[in-house]
Design an enzyme around this catalytic site. Structure first.
Site, PDB file in Angstrom:
ATOM      1  N   SER A 172      49.503  -2.564 -12.430  1.00  0.00           N
ATOM      2  CA  SER A 172      48.687  -1.449 -11.919  1.00  0.00           C
ATOM      3  C   SER A 172      47.203  -1.678 -12.191  1.00  0.00           C
ATOM      4  O   SER A 172      46.365  -1.518 -11.286  1.00  0.00           O
ATOM      5  CB  SER A 172      49.150  -0.123 -12.522  1.00  0.00           C
ATOM      6  OG  SER A 172      49.209  -0.186 -13.920  1.00  0.00           O
ATOM      7  N   HIS A 212      57.806  -2.075 -13.665  1.00  0.00           N
ATOM      8  CA  HIS A 212      56.580  -1.523 -14.253  1.00  0.00           C
ATOM      9  C   HIS A 212      56.825  -0.053 -14.585  1.00  0.00           C
ATOM     10  O   HIS A 212      57.666   0.246 -15.423  1.00  0.00           O
ATOM     11  CB  HIS A 212      55.441  -1.747 -13.246  1.00  0.00           C
ATOM     12  CG  HIS A 212      54.063  -1.592 -13.807  1.00  0.00           C
ATOM     13  ND1 HIS A 212      53.792  -1.450 -15.121  1.00  0.00           N
ATOM     14  CD2 HIS A 212      52.838  -1.548 -13.190  1.00  0.00           C
ATOM     15  CE1 HIS A 212      52.488  -1.325 -15.315  1.00  0.00           C
ATOM     16  NE2 HIS A 212      51.882  -1.374 -14.145  1.00  0.00           N
ATOM     17  N   HIS A 269      58.863  -6.636 -23.887  1.00  0.00           N
ATOM     18  CA  HIS A 269      57.515  -6.511 -23.319  1.00  0.00           C
ATOM     19  C   HIS A 269      56.965  -7.900 -23.027  1.00  0.00           C
ATOM     20  O   HIS A 269      57.282  -8.851 -23.735  1.00  0.00           O
ATOM     21  CB  HIS A 269      56.573  -5.771 -24.288  1.00  0.00           C
ATOM     22  CG  HIS A 269      55.375  -5.234 -23.594  1.00  0.00           C
ATOM     23  ND1 HIS A 269      54.236  -5.969 -23.411  1.00  0.00           N
ATOM     24  CD2 HIS A 269      55.161  -4.040 -22.997  1.00  0.00           C
ATOM     25  CE1 HIS A 269      53.362  -5.242 -22.738  1.00  0.00           C
ATOM     26  NE2 HIS A 269      53.891  -4.063 -22.471  1.00  0.00           N
ATOM     27  N   ARG A 312      52.903   3.207 -28.651  1.00  0.00           N
ATOM     28  CA  ARG A 312      53.064   4.350 -27.743  1.00  0.00           C
ATOM     29  C   ARG A 312      54.464   4.944 -27.910  1.00  0.00           C
ATOM     30  O   ARG A 312      54.673   6.137 -27.759  1.00  0.00           O
ATOM     31  CB  ARG A 312      52.819   3.909 -26.293  1.00  0.00           C
ATOM     32  CG  ARG A 312      51.419   3.329 -26.087  1.00  0.00           C
ATOM     33  CD  ARG A 312      51.248   2.713 -24.720  1.00  0.00           C
ATOM     34  NE  ARG A 312      52.187   1.619 -24.477  1.00  0.00           N
ATOM     35  CZ  ARG A 312      52.335   1.007 -23.305  1.00  0.00           C
ATOM     36  NH1 ARG A 312      51.592   1.378 -22.279  1.00  0.00           N
ATOM     37  NH2 ARG A 312      53.185   0.016 -23.161  1.00  0.00           N
ATOM     38  N   ASP A 332      58.446   3.103 -22.540  1.00  0.00           N
ATOM     39  CA  ASP A 332      59.356   3.788 -21.629  1.00  0.00           C
ATOM     40  C   ASP A 332      60.638   4.264 -22.285  1.00  0.00           C
ATOM     41  O   ASP A 332      61.391   5.041 -21.702  1.00  0.00           O
ATOM     42  CB  ASP A 332      59.702   2.866 -20.454  1.00  0.00           C
ATOM     43  CG  ASP A 332      58.498   2.640 -19.583  1.00  0.00           C
ATOM     44  OD1 ASP A 332      57.754   3.602 -19.365  1.00  0.00           O
ATOM     45  OD2 ASP A 332      58.281   1.502 -19.132  1.00  0.00           O
TER      46      ASP A 332
HETATM   47  C1  COA Z   1      59.358  -5.780 -19.856  1.00  0.00           C
HETATM   48  C2  COA Z   1      60.006  -7.054 -19.325  1.00  0.00           C
HETATM   49  C3  COA Z   1      60.008  -6.974 -17.780  1.00  0.00           C
HETATM   50  C4  COA Z   1      59.181  -8.249 -19.797  1.00  0.00           C
HETATM   51  O1  COA Z   1      59.712  -9.393 -19.156  1.00  0.00           O
HETATM   52  P1  COA Z   1      59.412 -10.864 -19.687  1.00  0.00           P
HETATM   53  O2  COA Z   1      57.971 -10.984 -20.068  1.00  0.00           O
HETATM   54  O3  COA Z   1      59.950 -11.797 -18.685  1.00  0.00           O
HETATM   55  O4  COA Z   1      60.272 -10.881 -21.039  1.00  0.00           O
HETATM   56  P2  COA Z   1      60.767 -12.143 -21.852  1.00  0.00           P
HETATM   57  O5  COA Z   1      59.817 -13.293 -21.719  1.00  0.00           O
HETATM   58  O6  COA Z   1      61.075 -11.661 -23.222  1.00  0.00           O
HETATM   59  O7  COA Z   1      62.112 -12.510 -21.071  1.00  0.00           O
HETATM   60  C5  COA Z   1      62.914 -13.614 -21.473  1.00  0.00           C
HETATM   61  C6  COA Z   1      64.365 -13.309 -21.125  1.00  0.00           C
HETATM   62  O8  COA Z   1      64.793 -12.190 -21.921  1.00  0.00           O
HETATM   63  C7  COA Z   1      65.336 -11.219 -21.075  1.00  0.00           C
HETATM   64  N1  COA Z   1      64.991  -9.879 -21.580  1.00  0.00           N
HETATM   65  C8  COA Z   1      63.769  -9.385 -21.812  1.00  0.00           C
HETATM   66  N2  COA Z   1      63.839  -8.079 -22.149  1.00  0.00           N
HETATM   67  C9  COA Z   1      65.165  -7.772 -22.129  1.00  0.00           C
HETATM   68  C10 COA Z   1      65.867  -6.563 -22.328  1.00  0.00           C
HETATM   69  N3  COA Z   1      65.260  -5.416 -22.629  1.00  0.00           N
HETATM   70  N4  COA Z   1      67.212  -6.600 -22.210  1.00  0.00           N
HETATM   71  C11 COA Z   1      67.854  -7.756 -21.898  1.00  0.00           C
HETATM   72  N5  COA Z   1      67.237  -8.919 -21.646  1.00  0.00           N
HETATM   73  C12 COA Z   1      65.899  -8.918 -21.769  1.00  0.00           C
HETATM   74  C13 COA Z   1      64.626 -11.418 -19.755  1.00  0.00           C
HETATM   75  O9  COA Z   1      65.344 -10.814 -18.681  1.00  0.00           O
HETATM   76  C14 COA Z   1      64.571 -12.925 -19.672  1.00  0.00           C
HETATM   77  O10 COA Z   1      65.852 -13.369 -19.278  1.00  0.00           O
HETATM   78  P3  COA Z   1      66.025 -14.624 -18.252  1.00  0.00           P
HETATM   79  O11 COA Z   1      65.474 -15.774 -19.014  1.00  0.00           O
HETATM   80  O12 COA Z   1      67.490 -14.653 -18.016  1.00  0.00           O
HETATM   81  O13 COA Z   1      65.217 -14.273 -17.036  1.00  0.00           O
HETATM   82  C15 COA Z   1      61.450  -7.189 -19.877  1.00  0.00           C
HETATM   83  O14 COA Z   1      61.411  -7.162 -21.278  1.00  0.00           O
HETATM   84  C16 COA Z   1      62.404  -6.140 -19.346  1.00  0.00           C
HETATM   85  O15 COA Z   1      62.962  -6.304 -18.252  1.00  0.00           O
HETATM   86  N6  COA Z   1      62.602  -5.014 -20.118  1.00  0.00           N
HETATM   87  C17 COA Z   1      63.420  -3.928 -19.652  1.00  0.00           C
HETATM   88  C18 COA Z   1      62.670  -3.109 -18.632  1.00  0.00           C
HETATM   89  C19 COA Z   1      61.552  -2.333 -19.273  1.00  0.00           C
HETATM   90  O16 COA Z   1      61.714  -1.722 -20.311  1.00  0.00           O
HETATM   91  N7  COA Z   1      60.358  -2.347 -18.630  1.00  0.00           N
HETATM   92  C20 COA Z   1      59.199  -1.586 -19.084  1.00  0.00           C
HETATM   93  C21 COA Z   1      58.156  -2.447 -19.654  1.00  0.00           C
HETATM   94  S1  COA Z   1      56.813  -1.536 -20.318  1.00  0.00           S
END
Ligand code: COA
Length: 407
Positions: free
Chosen positions: A212, A242, A289, A298, A344
């Site tokens: 955003s 997001h 994250h 937060r 979140d």
């Molecule tokens: C926020 C988010 C998108 C960050 O993604 P990212 O920077 O790619 O995170 P990472 O580098 O730690 O990811 C590495 C792996 O861990 C996994 N992972 C990360 N967070 C995870 C979670 N909460 N549950 C399960 N697996 C998770 C990813 O899917 C990724 O798997 P892959 O290698 O099979 O693709 C991710 O943590 C997520 O999807 N969280 C859940 C959704 C969420 O809460 N979003 C709000 C963010 S403020």
């Protein structure tokens, strides 16, 4: 001077961690969380002036802090509160635009369109057409910001009324600050005024690289005005990775409530539910994250609020148990770089508790807050004469060639 090197993994991996943006308004430390103008969130909440009898500070004071870097006095906050009161009233066509959407429209799509419909009032766009000196761009950007931020709670509360309730237009209360007026227009009693202030302040900014904030900055870099930029950034915030994540948390938790027939699960049952989610190839919503590597402050601030005001809420009990069981499970699974909860994981359950049960609206609430940080950045972008964004693309064949040559 070289400050970073670009790896192929970053080019194809969402430019993760690439140091190529600049902002003085907030900085996200992986270990410490977000700082606004150098202050941690607990410091921001301790330092900003509060309305009489309130637990949470004026949202208007945060705008002052983000814009100037200084903690405002009561009277400086009062000036912004008064300005917002003067600028709140919506042009009548905004109601028509909102009414034109079907009742099952996404509230984020309606929010974005309603903001776009006010673009004709942009001082920046008008003065640009009239040939304003570029040294003065920041000034009408500031005026547009004040006009738009003052109106966002009015726009959002009417969208809520139109999509989910009786479509009544509630008048703002001229005696109230932004947070309290929003609670008033939503028809939710205290302490929802403090929930609004808390919610708008914690969501305001998270440095410039998230979808955003980056979208707002990118669109603004073409000298598109504040209305165009904020409408665009909301479209990015609407994405499931997001801003939409908070509704995923609630959906997921309520699945469990149903399975448990409304009783609090044991730790073992909760662990099983978490593993079942992971084993079915889904992520645990509200955890992980892209940058942070600890519990999101937060999250902690909202948790404190819940402990004071809604300790016995069923969903809060579930959330608190997740705080205990999820991090060790994600660590054991070994994929997520950050096993800790993010913002979140808590926000949806608070709005639910106070009666906002329509999940898709939660991202609109996030969007009001996020607009404060992005507009503050846009004013400084124009004041500092930042350039239009134009990174360079390569083809896959070029990247492959580079990789081959490097070997
Ligand atoms: C926020 C988010 C998108 C960050 O993604 P990212 O920077 O790619 O995170 P990472 O580098 O730690 O990811 C590495 C792996 O861990 C996994 N992972 C990360 N967070 C995870 C979670 N909460 N549950 C399960 N697996 C998770 C990813 O899917 C990724 O798997 P892959 O290698 O099979 O693709 C991710 O943590 C997520 O999807 N969280 C859940 C959704 C969420 O809460 N979003 C709000 C963010 S403020």
């Amino acid at each position: 001077m070289v400050i970073d090197q670009v790896k192929i993994g970053q080019v194809i991996g969402g430019m993760r961690s690439l140091k190529c943006l600049v902002t003085d308004i907030s900085y996200l430390d992986p270990q410490e969380g977000i700082r606004y103008r150098g202050y941690t969130l607990p410091e921001v909440f301790a330092k900003l002036p509060k309305p009489p009898g309130a637990e949470m500070p004026y949202v208007e004071g945060l705008l002052f802090l983000l814009l100037t870097g200084d903690v405002p006095t009561e009277s400086e906050v009062g000036d912004i509160v008064d300005e917002f009161k003067k600028r709140r009233v919506l042009p009548s066509h905004v109601y028509d635009v909102i009414d034109a959407f079907p009742k099952d429209a996404s509230p984020m799509a309606v929010f974005s369109a309603a903001i776009l419909s006010m673009q004709g009032d942009s001082s920046f766009a008008r003065l640009y057409r009239e040939g304003i000196n570029k040294m003065e761009y920041w000034d009408p950007t500031f005026e547009d910001t004040m006009d738009l931020l003052a109106k966002l709670p009015e726009v959002a509360s009417y969208i809520y009324s139109r999509l989910y309730k009786d479509g009544k237009r509630t008048q703002g209360d001229p005696n109230l600050d932004m947070g309290a007026n929003f609670a008033h227009m939503m028809g939710i009693p205290k302490p929802y005024d403090d929930v609004s202030r808390l919610n708008f302040i914690i969501h305001a900014d998270h440095e410039s690289g998230n979808v955003s904030a980056h979208t707002g900055h990118l669109v603004g870099s073409a000298l598109s005005d504040v209305y165009l930029s904020i409408s665009a950034m909301l479209n990015g915030l609407a994405g499931p990775l997001h801003g939409l994540a908070n509704q995923e948390v609630l959906r997921w938790l309520q699945d469990l409530v149903e399975q448990m027939k409304g009783k609090v699960p044991t730790e073992e049952e909760m662990k099983q539910f978490v593993w079942d989610t992971l084993n079915s190839g889904q992520v645990i919503p509200g955890f992980g994250h892209a940058v942070l590597r600890k519990t999101d402050p937060r999250y902690s601030l909202q948790r404190e609020f819940c402990q004071t005001h809604m300790k016995d809420d069923l969903l809060f009990k579930y959330t608190d148990m997740l705080y205990k069981v999820v991090p060790p499970i994600l660590t054991e699974q070994g994929k997520a770089k950050n096993p800790w909860p993010n913002v979140d994981a808590q926000s949806g359950i608070i709005h639910w508790h106070y009666g906002i049960k329509e999940y898709p609206f939660y991202t609109v609430l996030f969007g009001i807050g996020r607009s404060i940080g992005i507009t503050a950045n846009l004013i400084w972008d124009r004041a500092l004469g930042y350039a239009i964004e134009r990174p360079k693309s390569l083809s896959t064949a070029m990247l492959e060639e580079m990789a081959k040559n490097a070997k």
